[in-house]
Design a protein around this motif. Sequence first.
Motif, PDB file in Angstrom:
ATOM      1  N   GLY A 483     -14.004  -6.935   9.072  1.00 19.66           N
ATOM      2  CA  GLY A 483     -13.100  -5.861   8.693  1.00 19.66           C
ATOM      3  C   GLY A 483     -11.646  -6.268   8.531  1.00 19.66           C
ATOM      4  O   GLY A 483     -11.046  -6.070   7.468  1.00 19.66           O
ATOM      5  N   ARG A 486     -11.260  -8.706   5.598  1.00 21.15           N
ATOM      6  CA  ARG A 486     -11.496  -8.032   4.310  1.00 21.15           C
ATOM      7  C   ARG A 486     -10.287  -7.192   3.912  1.00 21.15           C
ATOM      8  O   ARG A 486      -9.818  -7.242   2.774  1.00 21.15           O
ATOM      9  CB  ARG A 486     -12.743  -7.170   4.408  1.00 21.15           C
ATOM     10  CG  ARG A 486     -13.080  -6.419   3.116  1.00 21.15           C
ATOM     11  CD  ARG A 486     -14.283  -5.516   3.295  1.00 21.15           C
ATOM     12  NE  ARG A 486     -14.026  -4.414   4.221  1.00 21.15           N
ATOM     13  CZ  ARG A 486     -14.592  -4.296   5.414  1.00 21.15           C
ATOM     14  NH1 ARG A 486     -15.435  -5.207   5.849  1.00 21.15           N
ATOM     15  NH2 ARG A 486     -14.305  -3.271   6.189  1.00 21.15           N
ATOM     16  N   ARG A 487      -9.778  -6.401   4.849  1.00 20.03           N
ATOM     17  CA  ARG A 487      -8.607  -5.565   4.535  1.00 20.03           C
ATOM     18  C   ARG A 487      -7.383  -6.425   4.235  1.00 20.03           C
ATOM     19  O   ARG A 487      -6.573  -6.081   3.368  1.00 20.03           O
ATOM     20  CB  ARG A 487      -8.327  -4.618   5.708  1.00 20.03           C
ATOM     21  CG  ARG A 487      -9.384  -3.524   5.863  1.00 20.03           C
ATOM     22  CD  ARG A 487      -8.971  -2.501   6.901  1.00 20.03           C
ATOM     23  NE  ARG A 487      -8.957  -3.076   8.262  1.00 20.03           N
ATOM     24  CZ  ARG A 487     -10.016  -3.101   9.055  1.00 20.03           C
ATOM     25  NH1 ARG A 487     -11.176  -2.608   8.638  1.00 20.03           N
ATOM     26  NH2 ARG A 487      -9.928  -3.617  10.272  1.00 20.03           N
ATOM     27  N   GLY A 490      -7.110  -7.380   0.698  1.00 22.85           N
ATOM     28  CA  GLY A 490      -6.981  -6.298  -0.270  1.00 22.85           C
ATOM     29  C   GLY A 490      -8.166  -5.373  -0.368  1.00 22.85           C
ATOM     30  O   GLY A 490      -8.191  -4.508  -1.244  1.00 22.85           O
ATOM     31  N   GLY A 491      -9.174  -5.557   0.483  1.00 24.96           N
ATOM     32  CA  GLY A 491     -10.360  -4.723   0.417  1.00 24.96           C
ATOM     33  C   GLY A 491     -11.491  -5.420  -0.307  1.00 24.96           C
ATOM     34  O   GLY A 491     -11.314  -6.481  -0.922  1.00 24.96           O
ATOM     35  N   ALA A 492     -12.678  -4.816  -0.265  1.00 23.97           N
ATOM     36  CA  ALA A 492     -13.882  -5.461  -0.798  1.00 23.97           C
ATOM     37  C   ALA A 492     -13.768  -5.754  -2.289  1.00 23.97           C
ATOM     38  O   ALA A 492     -14.132  -6.843  -2.752  1.00 23.97           O
ATOM     39  CB  ALA A 492     -15.102  -4.581  -0.519  1.00 23.97           C
ATOM     40  N   ARG A 606      -2.457  -7.389  -5.804  1.00 25.12           N
ATOM     41  CA  ARG A 606      -3.323  -7.633  -4.636  1.00 25.12           C
ATOM     42  C   ARG A 606      -4.449  -8.606  -4.955  1.00 25.12           C
ATOM     43  O   ARG A 606      -5.535  -8.531  -4.409  1.00 25.12           O
ATOM     44  CB  ARG A 606      -3.893  -6.314  -4.100  1.00 25.12           C
ATOM     45  CG  ARG A 606      -2.836  -5.375  -3.543  1.00 25.12           C
ATOM     46  CD  ARG A 606      -3.463  -4.281  -2.707  1.00 25.12           C
ATOM     47  NE  ARG A 606      -4.436  -3.511  -3.456  1.00 25.12           N
ATOM     48  CZ  ARG A 606      -5.343  -2.705  -2.891  1.00 25.12           C
ATOM     49  NH1 ARG A 606      -5.387  -2.594  -1.572  1.00 25.12           N
ATOM     50  NH2 ARG A 606      -6.184  -2.029  -3.629  1.00 25.12           N
ATOM     51  N   TYR A 614      -0.659  -9.770   3.983  1.00 21.29           N
ATOM     52  CA  TYR A 614      -0.848  -8.341   4.265  1.00 21.29           C
ATOM     53  C   TYR A 614      -0.144  -7.963   5.574  1.00 21.29           C
ATOM     54  O   TYR A 614       0.499  -6.915   5.664  1.00 21.29           O
ATOM     55  CB  TYR A 614      -2.348  -8.058   4.351  1.00 21.29           C
ATOM     56  CG  TYR A 614      -2.702  -6.624   4.639  1.00 21.29           C
ATOM     57  CD1 TYR A 614      -2.669  -5.664   3.634  1.00 21.29           C
ATOM     58  CD2 TYR A 614      -3.105  -6.236   5.919  1.00 21.29           C
ATOM     59  CE1 TYR A 614      -3.006  -4.340   3.889  1.00 21.29           C
ATOM     60  CE2 TYR A 614      -3.443  -4.930   6.188  1.00 21.29           C
ATOM     61  CZ  TYR A 614      -3.400  -3.984   5.165  1.00 21.29           C
ATOM     62  OH  TYR A 614      -3.731  -2.674   5.436  1.00 21.29           O
TER      63      TYR A 614
END
Length: 728
Positions: A483, A486-487, A490-492, A606, A614
């Motif tokens: 998690g 991944r965040r 920039g996310g999945a 991103r 980040y």
Amino acid sequence: MDALTDRPLAAPVQRERTAMPSSAPLAMPAQSLRRWTDAERRPLKAPGLWRTPWFARLVAFGGMVAITAAGGWQMYKVVEAGGVTLLEWAFLAFFVVNFSWIALAFTTGLLGLADLLVHGLNRKPVLPPALGKRTAVVMPIYNESPARVFGTVQAIAEDVAATGHGASFDFFFLSDTTDPDIWIAEERSYVALRERLPDIAVHYRHRPKNTARKAGNIADFVTQWGGNYDHMIVLDADSLMTGETIVALADAMEKDPDAGIIQTLPRLINRNTLIARLQQFAARVYGPVCAAGLAVWSGRDSNYWGHNAIIRMEAFASSAGLPDLPGKPPFGGHILSHDFVEAGLIRRRGYAVYMLTRLDGSYEESPPSLMDLAIRDRRWCQGNLQHSRVIGAKGLHWATRQHLATGIMSYVSSPLWLIQLLIGLFLALQAAFIRPEYFTNQFTLFPAWPVFDSERAFKLFLITMGILLAPKLFGWFVTLVNGPARRGCGGAIMLTLSTLLEIVLSALIAPVMMLIQASSVSSIISGRDTGWKTQRRDDGSIPFRAIVERHWRHTALGVVAAIAAFSISPYIFAWMSPTIVGLWLAIPTSWASASATIGWSLRRLRLLLIPEEYAPPPIAERAYHLGKEFEALALEDGKALDLVHGDPAFRDLHQHIIQVPPPRVRGKVDTDRVIAEAKLTDAQSIEDARQWLSGREAMLVLHDRALIALLAALPHAQQAEPERAAQN
């Protein structure tokens, strides 16, 4: 039993306001690569900590052999239709060698994937209530920006002090700088840093001669002051480590009496050009998988990357004295890639060398352009090829030989891939244009004719690409299921798009790097020494003309290859298209690689984002701001000769900092010093001295108290003129 093993713990170093602590010599004899007996290996103090990862090694190397055998058999079936010619045998041999290289990367990545899925990416260290031994944190520097390195060490020292264990660490700048203006700026920055850190022991030493480069710099520190410390943490000029990580390393070393080196996994940060962001993303997403796999099968027989690691002082001094290799550079002389060899010699002595891949808080930086990457790569290439003279040394553990072989193969693979590519192209050309010889001296029912099983070849190509890209996909998957990571990317969706972008851009760069590395290998084999240039660490762009001059041959080769491939067959052109397109775009790709504008644009989108962007590490932000504060002090603006000449207080401090040179050997004359003294004697003003002294001679003057006295006695030109007029 080593003599050093039983020595008493070093007493705490008195925190005097001196440039260096009291001398505590430690013998560091050069090790033999030809002679070794098992009796020289030290007995283990904690044998219960040793576990040999036999299953992991079976997976890594057994899997490599199985995959290589399967791939080699499939390639044999591709070329064996119609009989195998001599050229096809050569093609098959090169394929097997290259395929084994990517097969080992695949099995290592597979081990890393399993390890990270079971144990996770990172762990926050649990710090001990107290440390019982002393550690020197050393940063070798060579013509670096003083503002950057002194700001960085201030940030590290503050962070260590914040853990409550600051009294266990002393910090050292070990300068090999050859530019007199940078050297004096280092001294002024050092003075400023001491005022900023009144309760922390910070030291500075400048070597008059940078013998044996970084390895010699570290060895000089060990032999003169190593007896004061039980451990040392070695940093590069672009290294950054948190206080928690440094304390955790010291604690791990104290708890493992057989540990010789404990290596961290540095993350790439702080860069904004396209290629730097590409490397940062790859290191952050794919690096943990590869490093974890390497750590799993290496166990306590691992490697050392030269920085961001802790080393037991007695292990280093008794085991890692590097011999000079017979002959001249590039294969003889000082060992360039010393870290691999030092790890191997320490392991040979019976100490453990291993990695803590999940210890967070270890960082470094990457080159800002493709051309800068190629310059550094050329130096690394020579160092790794030089290991061909070391790999057969007596007593080395087989894992050490594997690490050395991996380093050699990482550069030799480029010319091997190129040769395989050229042989394949020639075979296709032969099949398309050269008629078979039906009537030969030997009776055969059919002519010798290169025939390929195209369907099987296409399937093997897909399998090869799959094995090649698998470690990247493993890294993507591990990051996807974690998690925070991944965040931070920039996310999945953005992580996936970034992975695809990295694969495409790396595919464009790969052919160019293949030719650059093949050229480097060729020049080294032909006897050309690389030298040692200062690495550029800013994000400055490169003039377009310089890029064209560097890469026009790569583009021309791509055009020739495209014409040749398409004239044979559109299918051959399609097969070679990744290489051809990469060469076509060599110039714009190299230009874009150095662009911070493109890098920042991707960051705003991103893409190629890493968690450290980040949520920037506080220590990185602190180091950046401290570097700016040092820049604002303008300590790098003055000229060395003028500062030592015109400021008596600084001149006295400078003479206090420099080391007293060894007594001159009778009959041996330093011609550079004689010339420098003659120029100072003839000079009638400081302006004359500044104009006449070369950089090398200025360094000699500033290291010699007698010559400094001559320099200080010189008037300014406007003062000297009336005196000359009066004399006339």
